[in-house]
Design a protein around this motif. Structure first.
Motif, mmCIF file in Angstrom:
data_model
loop_
_atom_site.group_PDB
_atom_site.id
_atom_site.type_symbol
_atom_site.label_atom_id
_atom_site.label_comp_id
_atom_site.label_asym_id
_atom_site.label_seq_id
_atom_site.Cartn_x
_atom_site.Cartn_y
_atom_site.Cartn_z
ATOM 1 N N ILE A 12 0.851 -1.204 0.000
ATOM 2 C CA ILE A 12 0.000 0.000 0.000
ATOM 3 C C ILE A 12 0.882 1.247 0.000
ATOM 4 O O ILE A 12 0.627 2.211 -0.729
ATOM 5 N N LYS A 13 1.943 1.236 0.813
ATOM 6 C CA LYS A 13 2.863 2.365 0.865
ATOM 7 C C LYS A 13 3.569 2.566 -0.479
ATOM 8 O O LYS A 13 3.758 3.693 -0.932
ATOM 9 N N GLU A 14 3.956 1.443 -1.120
ATOM 10 C CA GLU A 14 4.631 1.541 -2.415
ATOM 11 C C GLU A 14 3.702 2.106 -3.484
ATOM 12 O O GLU A 14 4.147 2.706 -4.468
ATOM 13 N N ALA A 15 2.408 1.937 -3.287
ATOM 14 C CA ALA A 15 1.424 2.474 -4.235
ATOM 15 C C ALA A 15 1.103 3.938 -3.924
ATOM 16 O O ALA A 15 0.230 4.534 -4.571
ATOM 17 N N GLY A 16 1.813 4.518 -2.922
ATOM 18 C CA GLY A 16 1.581 5.916 -2.559
ATOM 19 C C GLY A 16 0.426 6.107 -1.613
ATOM 20 O O GLY A 16 -0.084 7.229 -1.462
ATOM 21 N N GLY A 17 -0.004 5.028 -0.946
ATOM 22 C CA GLY A 17 -1.166 5.111 -0.075
ATOM 23 C C GLY A 17 -0.877 5.674 1.302
ATOM 24 O O GLY A 17 0.210 5.490 1.849
ATOM 25 N N ARG A 18 -1.852 6.350 1.850
ATOM 26 C CA ARG A 18 -1.828 6.784 3.254
ATOM 27 C C ARG A 18 -2.706 5.815 4.041
ATOM 28 O O ARG A 18 -3.850 5.545 3.643
ATOM 29 N N ILE A 19 -2.175 5.291 5.148
ATOM 30 C CA ILE A 19 -2.866 4.260 5.918
ATOM 31 C C ILE A 19 -3.338 4.842 7.240
ATOM 32 O O ILE A 19 -2.575 5.496 7.961
ATOM 33 N N TYR A 20 -4.605 4.579 7.573
ATOM 34 C CA TYR A 20 -5.187 5.006 8.848
ATOM 35 C C TYR A 20 -5.607 3.769 9.627
ATOM 36 O O TYR A 20 -6.145 2.807 9.053
ATOM 37 N N MET A 21 -5.368 3.777 10.927
ATOM 38 C CA MET A 21 -5.654 2.626 11.781
ATOM 39 C C MET A 21 -6.806 2.965 12.712
ATOM 40 O O MET A 21 -6.709 3.898 13.504
ATOM 41 N N CYS A 22 -7.874 2.186 12.587
ATOM 42 C CA CYS A 22 -9.081 2.440 13.371
ATOM 43 C C CYS A 22 -9.333 1.254 14.302
ATOM 44 O O CYS A 22 -9.296 0.098 13.873
ATOM 45 N N ARG A 23 -9.564 1.528 15.560
ATOM 46 C CA ARG A 23 -9.731 0.455 16.536
ATOM 47 C C ARG A 23 -11.055 -0.294 16.392
ATOM 48 O O ARG A 23 -11.156 -1.446 16.760
ATOM 49 N N ARG A 24 -12.092 0.372 15.859
ATOM 50 C CA ARG A 24 -13.427 -0.254 15.858
ATOM 51 C C ARG A 24 -13.997 -0.421 14.448
ATOM 52 O O ARG A 24 -15.212 -0.565 14.285
ATOM 53 N N LEU A 25 -13.127 -0.415 13.444
ATOM 54 C CA LEU A 25 -13.620 -0.483 12.070
ATOM 55 C C LEU A 25 -14.231 -1.855 11.748
ATOM 56 O O LEU A 25 -13.632 -2.889 12.011
ATOM 57 N N HIS A 26 -15.429 -1.831 11.151
ATOM 58 C CA HIS A 26 -16.047 -3.052 10.641
ATOM 59 C C HIS A 26 -16.582 -2.824 9.223
ATOM 60 O O HIS A 26 -16.917 -3.773 8.503
ATOM 61 N N ALA A 27 -16.644 -1.575 8.795
ATOM 62 C CA ALA A 27 -17.169 -1.230 7.471
ATOM 63 C C ALA A 27 -16.233 -1.712 6.375
ATOM 64 O O ALA A 27 -15.021 -1.820 6.570
ATOM 65 N N LYS A 28 -16.818 -2.002 5.207
ATOM 66 C CA LYS A 28 -16.036 -2.422 4.046
ATOM 67 C C LYS A 28 -16.583 -1.704 2.814
ATOM 68 O O LYS A 28 -17.732 -1.930 2.407
ATOM 69 N N PHE A 29 -15.760 -0.820 2.217
ATOM 70 C CA PHE A 29 -16.203 -0.148 1.001
ATOM 71 C C PHE A 29 -15.003 0.448 0.273
ATOM 72 O O PHE A 29 -13.916 0.611 0.831
ATOM 73 N N LEU A 30 -15.249 0.762 -1.012
ATOM 74 C CA LEU A 30 -14.253 1.449 -1.834
ATOM 75 C C LEU A 30 -14.965 2.566 -2.573
ATOM 76 O O LEU A 30 -16.048 2.356 -3.147
ATOM 77 N N LEU A 31 -14.343 3.746 -2.583
ATOM 78 C CA LEU A 31 -14.958 4.941 -3.172
ATOM 79 C C LEU A 31 -13.947 5.574 -4.129
ATOM 80 O O LEU A 31 -12.771 5.737 -3.781
ATOM 81 N N ALA A 32 -14.391 5.924 -5.343
ATOM 82 C CA ALA A 32 -13.488 6.492 -6.342
ATOM 83 C C ALA A 32 -14.016 7.821 -6.863
ATOM 84 O O ALA A 32 -15.195 7.918 -7.253
#
Length: 662
Positions: free
Chosen positions: A76-96
């Motif tokens: 993900i980092k090599e693709a230029g991505g910024r990563i966020y870490m959420c303690r309670r995440l359960h959602a799954k989606f992709l938005l463009a």
């Protein structure tokens, strides 16, 4: 909106990402390589500074990062991505591109993105603009990213706080190698953002041996039985050496632990002290330039500096370092450094900047200031007063010594009537000089030559020469030995002293280079200092007194040519200004290579300290007393500073800071 089955989810995700031109935003509790790597490959082709790629992951427990493994994070980092870490995440989606989205039940793992014959049975929906739901989904993504829900996996994340954490100090297990002693760090707390500084760093190799004789439990390190085998002197020494290399090469596993001290809690209006311990497990980051700029523009009270004056930049960053001139100049400053340390260059740079705030009087014993300062200031902003070699007596005894040197030991010494009368003449002359400089009445000072020619010879005239001949003998001897101006320059010298305080230039340089007599040099300086103090008491105009090589003017007992007694008017005046000058807007800057040789009382009143490289043990001991509150670490730094680097500490800054002069 369109419904998607398990067999369609992966293909639609690739299609949406392929069509994206501005952004791809992903939220998934878990992510695993394989099928998701195909999506990443598409993103990598779009990588640019303008393209936005962000991913939110779940990090509620360690097992989350055993599913979302290190290879995924790396890709993900090599693709230029910024990563966020959420303690309670359960959602799954992709938005463009804020236009299309896939929302469903599946994590972005192989089992979640495979068709239903190979993986989980999942379901999803596809949204496309202009539906309002796509906009709401993007707003929701931004909400998830907020600090109270998530924390970004930033490049400047350097480690985490480990047990135990205290209010003023804590330890960090480091994840980055480019972290060094004296670096600044920041982290969050329940009270706000906290700034801290690395004190020291220890490195541990968990695959190698710890010292078993300290009596602690070292189960984390190599087994004690192996220690006995490798290092027991029963075995051949060369085998033991080879075995040590083999053990290290086969078991290396290094961890670095940093110890940090809390500097402050960053609040909107001021910097405050932390009131509760740092939370164990807190993420620690390299301090941002914004945070450092706030810190370095705050004074010791945590408030924004009233008159910030730039002194340089932090050693390893481009962030500028400032001193609060309002504090540093009114409460006095000392600048210390050995030859070649950068002290003189810094001092001239500093004075050229503070001259905008108050008039500066530089006492220059070697004539080194005018030319350098003139280059930094506009025409007319600086004036130099050059004092010629002259004899200006502080008491009649100094004149008596000069007469004795000329071959007349009894002319003003002893109990004869002539000696007493001559001694009285000399005493009145000394008072005449002091009164002319410091008194309110306008009076003209006689030249010393005229005074000498007016002495009574009478009963000391053993050679039966005329008074006129004896007078000429004394005068001619002094002119031959010291020059004509030595006894004919008193009137000019007194006028220069009287006029100096009234000059309007931003900087007045008192050039004392030509004065050969240490006694006269100190006396001229003392009269000027006293005159300055009197002027400040009268008009309150902000002025700054600068003593270059202060040990020549205000020495500690037993050092140098100048007296350390009450007859040293420069020392007496320096003490008075050091203790009371701030009441009348007169500040002082003391400059020296040898702080041990400067009056301890004067040094004790210097409340801001700028210290360049210093080696001498006596000087280091003196500084240790002065900087006791700053900690031993500051003193240890002084011998290792590079040329042009210094420590600034005291009331002019928030905390001790190492900087480099530009």
């Amino acid at each position: 909106m369109r419904f998607l089955t398990s067999n369609e989810i992966h293909g639609k995700l690739k299609e949406v990402v392929s069509q994206a031109q501005k952004s791809v935003l992903v939220a998934s509790a878990w992510i695993k390589g394989g099928l998701f790597d195909e999506i990443l490959d598409i993103v990598k082709e779009k990588r640019s500074e303008e393209f936005r790629f962000e991913v939110v992951l779940r990090t509620s427990e360690f097992s989350d990062l055993q599913i979302t493994d290190e290879e995924v994070i790396k890709n993900i980092k090599e693709a230029g991505g910024r990563i966020y870490m959420c303690r309670r995440l359960h959602a799954k989606f992709l938005l463009a591109d804020s236009k299309s989205a896939v929302v469903g039940s599946s994590n972005f793992t192989n089992s979640g993105l495979s068709d239903m014959t190979l993986g989980n049975i999942e379901a999803a929906v596809y949204y496309e603009s202009p539906e309002e739901e796509v906009k709401r989904l993007e707003e929701y993504f931004e909400e998830i990213k907020k600090e109270n829900h998530s924390e970004e996996l930033k490049e400047d994340l350097i480690g985490f706080v480990i047990n135990p954490a205290r209010i003023q100090e804590f330890e960090i297990v480091l994840l980055e190698q480019n972290v060094y002693s004296e670096d600044y760090v920041e982290l969050g707390s329940n009270e706000g953002r906290v700034l801290a500084q690395i004190l020291d760093i220890q490195s541990y190799d968990m695959g190698f041996f710890a010292n078993p004789f300290k009596g602690n439990n070292f189960d984390i390190f190599a087994p004690i039985q192996d220690f006995k085998t490798v290092f027991s002197d029963k075995n051949d020494k060369n085998w033991r050496k080879a075995a040590s290399f083999a053990y290290k090469n086969g078991n290396g596993n290094t961890v670095r632990i940093a110890r940090a001290k809390v500097l402050c809690l960053v609040k909107e209006k001021a910097l405050e002290s932390l009131r509760a311990p740092i939370e164990v497990g807190s993420a620690v980051y390299k301090a941002s330039d914004t945070a450092l700029e706030r810190l370095l523009r705050s004074n010791i009270s945590g408030e924004r500096m009233r008159y910030p004056v730039k002194v340089g930049k932090l050693l390893s960053k481009s962030v500028e370092v400032f001193v609060d001139a309002d504090q540093a100049l009114t409460k006095h400053t000392i600048i210390v450094g050995s030859t070649g340390s950068g002290k003189s260059y810094f001092t001239k740079l500093f004075l050229s900047r503070v001259a905008e705030l108050r008039q500066v009087f530089v006492f220059d014993p070697h004539g080194e200031y005018y030319e350098e300062l003139a280059k930094r200031l506009e025409v007319g902003a600086i004036r130099e007063l050059c004092f010629e070699d002259v004899f200006l007596p502080n008491d009649q005894e100094s004149i008596v010594s000069l007469i004795k040197e000329a071959g007349y030991p009894n002319l003003a010494s002893g109990n004869s009537n002539n000696a007493k009368e001559n001694n009285s003449i000399l005493s009145k002359y000394v008072s005449e000089i002091r009164q002319a400089v410091l008194g309110d009445a306008i009076s003209e000072v006689r030249q010393l030559e005229d005074v000498l020619r007016g002495l009574k010879f009478g009963e000391v005239n053993e050679s039966n020469e005329s008074n006129e001949s004896n007078e000429s003998n004394i005068v001619n001897y002094i002119k031959t030995a010291y020059g004509e101006h030595y006894i004919k320059g008193q009137k000019e010298t007194v006028e220069n002293i009287k006029n100096a305080v009234g000059l309007e230039s931003k900087i007045v340089v008192i050039n004392l280079k030509k004065i050969s007599s240490a006694e006269t040099r100190v006396y001229v300086a003392g009269l000027l200092m006293k005159k300055l103090f009197m002027a400040c008491k009268k008009d309150g105009k902000p002025r700054l007194l600068v003593l270059e090589e202060a040990h020549n003017f205000a020495p500690e007992r037993g050092y140098g040519d100048a007296s350390s007694g009450e007859n040293n008017l420069a020392l007496v005046s320096a003490r008075a200004i050091a203790s009371e000058g701030r009441k009348f807007n007169l500040g002082m800057v003391v400059i020296t290579q040898r702080p041990a040789q400067v009056s301890k009382y004067v040094i004790s009143q210097m409340n801001t300290q700028v210290i360049f490289r210093t080696f001498n043990e006596n000087d280091l001991d003196t500084l240790a007393t002065l900087l006791e509150y700053a900690g031993e670490g500051v003193i240890r730094l002084l011998t290792a500073l590079d040329t042009g680097s210094a420590v600034i500490t005291g009331v002019g800054v928030r905390m001790p800071t190492v900087f480099r002069v530009e």
